[in-house]
Design an enzyme around this catalytic site. Structure first.
Site, PDB file in Angstrom:
ATOM      1  N   ASP A 154      45.432   4.297  34.379  1.00 12.24           N
ATOM      2  CA  ASP A 154      45.666   5.745  34.360  1.00 12.24           C
ATOM      3  C   ASP A 154      45.810   6.315  35.761  1.00 12.24           C
ATOM      4  O   ASP A 154      46.517   7.310  35.968  1.00 12.24           O
ATOM      5  CB  ASP A 154      44.513   6.441  33.648  1.00 12.24           C
ATOM      6  CG  ASP A 154      43.167   6.128  34.283  1.00 12.24           C
ATOM      7  OD1 ASP A 154      42.601   7.022  34.926  1.00 12.24           O
ATOM      8  OD2 ASP A 154      42.681   4.997  34.146  1.00 12.24           O
ATOM      9  N   LYS A 178      41.532   1.755  26.284  1.00 16.07           N
ATOM     10  CA  LYS A 178      40.898   2.996  26.728  1.00 16.07           C
ATOM     11  C   LYS A 178      41.982   4.017  27.058  1.00 16.07           C
ATOM     12  O   LYS A 178      42.745   3.854  28.006  1.00 16.07           O
ATOM     13  CB  LYS A 178      40.015   2.746  27.942  1.00 16.07           C
ATOM     14  CG  LYS A 178      39.275   3.998  28.398  1.00 16.07           C
ATOM     15  CD  LYS A 178      38.499   3.739  29.658  1.00 16.07           C
ATOM     16  CE  LYS A 178      37.851   5.019  30.169  1.00 16.07           C
ATOM     17  NZ  LYS A 178      37.266   4.839  31.492  1.00 16.07           N
ATOM     18  N   TYR A 236      42.461  -1.381  41.385  1.00 17.67           N
ATOM     19  CA  TYR A 236      42.108   0.013  41.679  1.00 17.67           C
ATOM     20  C   TYR A 236      41.556   0.174  43.095  1.00 17.67           C
ATOM     21  O   TYR A 236      41.979   1.054  43.844  1.00 17.67           O
ATOM     22  CB  TYR A 236      41.081   0.516  40.660  1.00 17.67           C
ATOM     23  CG  TYR A 236      40.521   1.879  41.009  1.00 17.67           C
ATOM     24  CD1 TYR A 236      41.214   3.038  40.679  1.00 17.67           C
ATOM     25  CD2 TYR A 236      39.325   2.004  41.701  1.00 17.67           C
ATOM     26  CE1 TYR A 236      40.717   4.287  41.014  1.00 17.67           C
ATOM     27  CE2 TYR A 236      38.820   3.247  42.041  1.00 17.67           C
ATOM     28  CZ  TYR A 236      39.527   4.379  41.698  1.00 17.67           C
ATOM     29  OH  TYR A 236      39.035   5.614  42.054  1.00 17.67           O
TER      30      TYR A 236
END
Length: 538
Positions: free
Chosen positions: A305, A377, A270
């Site tokens: 995500d 998640k 990320y």
């Protein structure tokens, strides 16, 4: 955590699944080698924080930054920071770490690389000092497990995860407690905008964050104490989440372990992709931080995500699966267990696409079946929220239904005001009502939902898995042109999230140091050795 485990409903070829994991291991291995042969300024600062160094100067720059900078300027960090620091203490340069750091900040102390018996003595003293911080992490883990036994876990999964972040920790606390009373099982305090790019951790309780609250040790302590109070009131243990990412990832992980946070946002790529942090800096830092999480019993949340906010959620679905497999491999190499792997995925397909909900079910089921023991998640829609709060509320309901049907482990509450304003308390209450209605009405669908063997959902899941294997094969096969670490070349080429991040660029590169022969870091030595579960829980 015991994730909801529906019986396998996708007819996936076990050989293809094994092939995917084997390729992920091959792609990750050279990066692990790089992480094991380098250190960073943040790894060294985290080690001194474990030894008890805290506090900051009048400009709120932590003493640990001053001390590591002084050692690096004088003797380098190639041999680790603790040996020269504890040698200085043993030579009487200062009575304790804080005084030594203060003297170093003003240039009134000298450092050296000792040899022989003096080096051995410094290393013994460093191991004892750092061991106290690791002991504090072990004690925090035991406390969590005792409180979970006393208060209990949520009655069912998924755990309901809700974000609170006003910028003011003293405003966050009552909002977090109110959210817990309304049904939230996990409270996430998101960080102030831009903190991931600060190469230091602010000190003390803070009240001036922007679109989030600064991650500091004192803020961690205050929120954990507040949630302990509400856990006792509600008769269930309420978990606390923050972010171990950015330029201070190892330090935040260490502070989180000592202050008993329960989950941490911690994704292997990320920071590289979305904050332009140097890839090598990130991989070195994330290995250390995940070792801390493993010892602390913290569940990580990965960030797949985010890829779908920059790339198309249908066309790039296989890159999410590849990232999940890589995150799993990096996490397990660092010592994390399946129950700690909150691997990420998201409900981000354009709702205007025909069969969008069926596609979402296929992707969610694929993740659930590939990682049956992980508390996945599941992230709500953001990219296609338009500001129409009625449409958004309905879309969040579809997201909650997909989570119920596919047995997700951690469900982040979607807000109908996403893309409009920072949610009000009333918005959160309505969002939690949406979750409660869907879960009360449909949580048992995991037992009944079995897509036809060769139907749309089955075929879509197989297609995504096949494309993930093909991508991993291309990455692993690129060794000749990419050198020793083809995954770094894939990141540089924009394979993930359409972001191109070369290994020789990015923020924080100047804080990366190759370890010399004889490098010593007592925290890494202890973490590499591992801690048996029984020892950590005694």
């Amino acid at each position: 955590m015991s994730p909801t485990r529906p019986a396998p409903v996708l007819d996936l070829d076990p050989a293809v699944v094994r092939r995917a994991r084997s390729l992920a291991r091959k792609a990750a291995a050279p990066v692990v080698t790089i992480a094991q042969s380098h250190t960073t300024v943040s790894v060294e600062r985290a080690t001194l924080r474990l030894a008890g160094l805290a506090g900051a100067d009048h400009e709120r720059i932590p003493w640990v930054n001053h001390l590591v900078t002084a050692v690096r300027d004088e003797v380098g960090l190639e041999h680790g920071v603790t040996t020269p620091v504890y040698d200085a203490l043993l030579r009487g340069e200062a009575p304790d770490l804080t005084t030594l750091a203060q003297m170093a900040a003003s240039g009134n102390v000298s450092f050296r690389l000792p040899a022989g018996r003096e080096a051995a003595a410094a290393r013994r003293a460093a191991a004892k000092g750092v061991g106290a911080g690791l002991g504090r992490i072990d004690a925090a883990r035991r406390t969590r497990e005792r409180l979970v036994r006393r208060h209990g876990d949520p009655a069912s999964t998924p755990w309901i995860y809700l974000i609170v972040a006003t910028g003011d920790i003293y405003e966050d606390i009552p909002q977090a407690q109110a959210a817990a009373r309304e049904g939230a099982d996990v409270i996430a305090v998101i960080r102030s905008t831009g903190q991931s790019l600060l190469d230091y951790i602010p000190e003390g309780a803070t009240r001036e964050g922007f679109a989030g609250t600064y991650a500091t040790q004192e803020n961690f302590r205050l929120m954990r104490a507040a949630l302990d109070d509400v856990s006792k009131e509600l008769g269930r243990y309420v978990r606390l989440t923050n972010y171990a990412s950015g330029l201070c990832m190892p330090e935040i992980a260490a502070l989180a372990g000592m202050e008993r946070l329960d989950m941490m946002l911690n994704d292997s790529m990320y920071g590289i992709l979305f904050r332009d942090i140097n890839p090598i800096r990130t991989f070195v830092d994330q290995r250390f931080s995940r070792q801390i999480h493993a010892r602390a019993g913290i569940i990580i949340n990965t960030g797949e995500d985010n890829y779908l906010t920059t790339a198309d959620a249908v066309e790039a679905a296989h890159t999410v699966t590849v990232s999940q497999l890589l995150n799993e491999r990096f996490a397990k190499e660092a010592g994390l267990e399946d129950w700690q792997l909150g691997l990420g995925h998201a409900f981000e397909i354009n709702p205007e696409i025909p069969d969008s909900f069926r596609l979402e079910l296929a992707h969610a089921l694929l993740a659930r079946q590939l990682f049956p023991d992980a508390p996945l998640k599941w992230m709500p829609p953001t990219k296609h929220m338009t500001g129409d709060i009625f449409r958004g509320y309905l879309l969040d309901g579809f997201f909650n239904l997909a989570g119920a049907m596919t047995g997700q482990g951690i469900l982040l509450v979607g807000m109908m005001t996403e893309a409009v304003v920072t949610p009000f308390l009333s918005d959160r209450d309505l969002a939690l009502q949406n979750v409660r209605y869907v879960m009360n009405a449909a949580s048992g669908l995991t037992e009944d939902f079995h897509p036809p063997r060769d139907g749309f959902i089955q075929n879509r899941a197989r297609q995504v898995l096949s494309e993930a294997v093909e991508l991993l094969e291309r990455i692993v096969a690129d060794t000749d042109s990419a050198g020793d670490a083809p995954l770094l070349a894939a990141i540089a080429d924009g394979t993930f999230g359409l972001m191109k991040r070369p290994a020789d660029r990015g923020k924080g590169l100047d804080g990366v140091v190759r370890r010399a022969d004889g490098y010593d870091n007592p925290a890494i030595t202890a973490l590499d050795a591992g801690v048996p579960a029984k020892a950590a829980r005694r």
